[in-house]
Design an enzyme around this catalytic site. Structure first.
Site, short mmCIF file in Angstrom:
data_model
loop_
_atom_site.label_atom_id
_atom_site.label_comp_id
_atom_site.label_asym_id
_atom_site.label_seq_id
_atom_site.Cartn_x
_atom_site.Cartn_y
_atom_site.Cartn_z
N ASP A 8 0.85 -1.19 0.00
CA ASP A 8 0.00 0.00 0.00
C ASP A 8 0.89 1.24 0.00
OD1 ASP A 8 -1.98 -1.85 0.20
OD2 ASP A 8 -2.85 -1.10 2.07
N ASP A 131 -15.67 -4.07 -2.23
CA ASP A 131 -15.54 -3.96 -0.78
C ASP A 131 -16.95 -4.06 -0.20
OD1 ASP A 131 -12.88 -3.41 -1.33
OD2 ASP A 131 -13.20 -1.25 -1.30
#
Length: 247
Positions: A8, A131
């Site tokens: 990330d 998500d």
């Protein structure tokens, strides 16, 4: 079973967020390319990158770090990237730079026409990241819960030619509380394209459970906080997954 290390990116560094909160980030490395090489050397067969600044800004932000990662490992293993990808030009630039898969998240839900066009133009390169919390899809860096059912949307995207679905249970991500295997399998069983599990991977027990459902269509799992915190030894886990896949 593909174990896919996550890198990330925030402000050019490797970080992990807790529950998708940009204010709750832990830095794990200043050199993203070196981190990518570390995971490739540990036996990773794919890498998962997230441009966190890009996801929140709606446009690519960590270009230098992404370019450096692709230069380091792009010729060795496929790299997939999500965060801030909202137009076809961005996809084209990334694929030309050596990216194998582009992950479209919020834009797939909010702008389905864009996803359809992306699948037409770049077939085989498009992954959708869904998500969800309690079976409902969330968008905008998890800040908004929609009324869409995960399975319904995923089936529609499958029909358009999406390569695979990354399914993240946002109630668990970054919490090391265990993958939501049941919800992941339910989605995989409803589709013919592969599903990649994400969110909450806690340790080797999760990997073993996922290997048991590999035949249901669960192709891999994103490895995040657990491989950075030391809760999961990545190389050992991939080795174990390979053993179980052969069993």
């Amino acid at each position: 079973m593909l174990l896919i290390p996550a890198i990330d990116l925030k402000d050019g560094h490797c970080v992990r967020l807790k529950q998708g909160d940009m204010d709750q980030s832990t830095t794990f490395g200043e050199d993203p390319a070196a981190m990518a090489r570390k995971w490739a050397d540990a036996g990773a067969r794919r890498l998962h990158l997230v441009d966190l600044n890009g996801a929140f800004a709606g446009q690519p932000k960590n270009k230098a770090a992404i370019k450096a990662i692709l230069a380091e490992v792009g010729a060795d293993i496929p790299v997939q990237l999500g965060g801030g990808i909202r137009d076809l030009d961005t996809i084209e630039r990334y694929i030309d730079a050596g990216l194998r898969y582009v992950i479209i998240g919020t834009a797939a839900v909010k702008n389905p026409g864009f996803l359809k066009d992306a699948c037409s133009a770049f077939g085989g390169h498009i992954i959708v990241g869904l998500d969800a919390k309690d079976g409902k899809v969330a968008t905008d860096g998890w800040s908004k819960l929609t009324g869409h059912e995960v399975v319904d949307l995923a089936r529609k995207f499958q029909d358009w030619g999406v390569e695979s679905i990354i399914y993240t249970d946002i109630g668990r991500d970054g919490m090391l509380s265990g993958i939501n295997i049941e919800a992941t399998v339910k989605l995989a069983q409803a589709l013919t394209i592969p599903v990649i599990a994400s969110g909450g991977l806690a340790g080797i027990a999760d990997i073993e459970k996922l290997c048991e459902v590999e035949n249901e269509g669960v192709e891999g799992v994103i490895c995040g906080r657990a491989i950075y915190s030391g809760d999961l030894d990545f190389a050992a886990a991939q080795h174990r997954a390979d053993e179980l896949s052969l069993a």
